[in-house]
Design an enzyme around this catalytic site. Structure first.
Site, mmCIF file in Angstrom:
data_model
loop_
_atom_site.group_PDB
_atom_site.id
_atom_site.type_symbol
_atom_site.label_atom_id
_atom_site.label_comp_id
_atom_site.label_asym_id
_atom_site.label_seq_id
_atom_site.Cartn_x
_atom_site.Cartn_y
_atom_site.Cartn_z
ATOM 1 N N HIS A 1 0.842 -1.192 0.000
ATOM 2 C CA HIS A 1 0.000 0.000 0.000
ATOM 3 C C HIS A 1 0.882 1.248 0.000
ATOM 4 O O HIS A 1 2.105 1.158 0.157
ATOM 5 C CB HIS A 1 -0.942 0.002 1.211
HETATM 6 P P1 TYD Z 1 -2.009 -3.073 7.644
HETATM 7 O O1 TYD Z 1 -1.619 -1.644 7.672
HETATM 8 O O2 TYD Z 1 -2.868 -3.553 6.510
HETATM 9 O O3 TYD Z 1 -0.700 -3.980 7.753
HETATM 10 P P2 TYD Z 1 0.422 -4.305 6.665
HETATM 11 O O4 TYD Z 1 0.246 -3.305 5.559
HETATM 12 O O5 TYD Z 1 1.717 -4.168 7.386
HETATM 13 O O6 TYD Z 1 0.208 -5.713 6.221
HETATM 14 O O7 TYD Z 1 -2.717 -3.404 9.019
HETATM 15 C C1 TYD Z 1 -3.122 -4.710 9.382
HETATM 16 C C2 TYD Z 1 -4.382 -4.618 10.214
HETATM 17 O O8 TYD Z 1 -4.164 -3.877 11.423
HETATM 18 C C3 TYD Z 1 -5.514 -3.939 9.493
HETATM 19 O O9 TYD Z 1 -6.712 -4.634 9.825
HETATM 20 C C4 TYD Z 1 -5.572 -2.552 10.083
HETATM 21 C C5 TYD Z 1 -5.047 -2.770 11.496
HETATM 22 N N1 TYD Z 1 -4.306 -1.597 12.026
HETATM 23 C C6 TYD Z 1 -4.874 -0.828 13.028
HETATM 24 O O10 TYD Z 1 -6.037 -1.062 13.455
HETATM 25 N N2 TYD Z 1 -4.161 0.221 13.551
HETATM 26 C C7 TYD Z 1 -2.908 0.530 13.117
HETATM 27 O O11 TYD Z 1 -2.287 1.500 13.615
HETATM 28 C C8 TYD Z 1 -2.338 -0.264 12.040
HETATM 29 C C9 TYD Z 1 -0.980 0.037 11.492
HETATM 30 C C10 TYD Z 1 -3.073 -1.316 11.548
#
Ligand code: TYD
Length: 142
Positions: A57
């Protein structure tokens, strides 16, 4: 700089403030020690299965610093034209990411703990999760 214009060369490896003592090492991450923004949120990734790829992303506004607290990982950056791979494996080294870059996290070694310092609270509206949307946004098409 506008986030639509940032390039992979705007990401910067920084050395965090490091205090080495006989009773262990201590590293500081704060605005006035090179991070460049006031951290408003910290989160970390751990228990990461082998060969997993995360983080496909970009962020429109959010700035981040990524640190491999333990272990190692690759951060692959993409600005719509160029790709850049940065391997993180030092607990006092941070990768400072401006907004507007696509990133993927991969190549995790076993036991990796990855800390992220972020410039603002979690906001799903700040994410671009589709690469086609990211390319259009970088080209000013939306
Ligand atoms: P995501 O940002 O999609 O992780 P990555 O890109 O590293 O794989 O986040 C994973 C999950 O955690 C998603 O359901 C959103 C949640 N999340 C929060 O609730 N708060 C936060 O501060 C972050 C970073 C993620």
């Amino acid at each position: 700089m506008r986030a639509e214009r940032t390039t992979v060369n705007d990401a910067e490896l920084i050395r965090l403030e490091h205090h080495s003592t006989e009773v262990g090492d201590l590293v500081v991450g704060s605005q006035n020690t090179g991070i460049g923004f006031e951290p408003k949120r910290a989160y970390y990734l751990y228990d990461i299965p082998a060969r997993v790829e995360r983080g496909g992303h970009a962020h429109k506004e959010l700035q981040q610093v990524i640190v491999a607290l333990a272990g190692a990982l690759d951060v692959v950056l993409f600005d719509g034209e160029h790709e850049r791979l940065v391997r993180l494996n030092q607990p006092d080294e941070g990768l400072r990411l401006p907004s507007g870059l696509w990133r993927e996290l991969k190549g995790f070694s076993g036991g990796t703990i990855c800390l992220v310092l972020a410039s603002s609270q979690y906001d799903e509206g700040d994410y671009i999760r589709e690469q086609e949307e990211f390319l259009n946004w970088k080209q000013g098409k939306q």
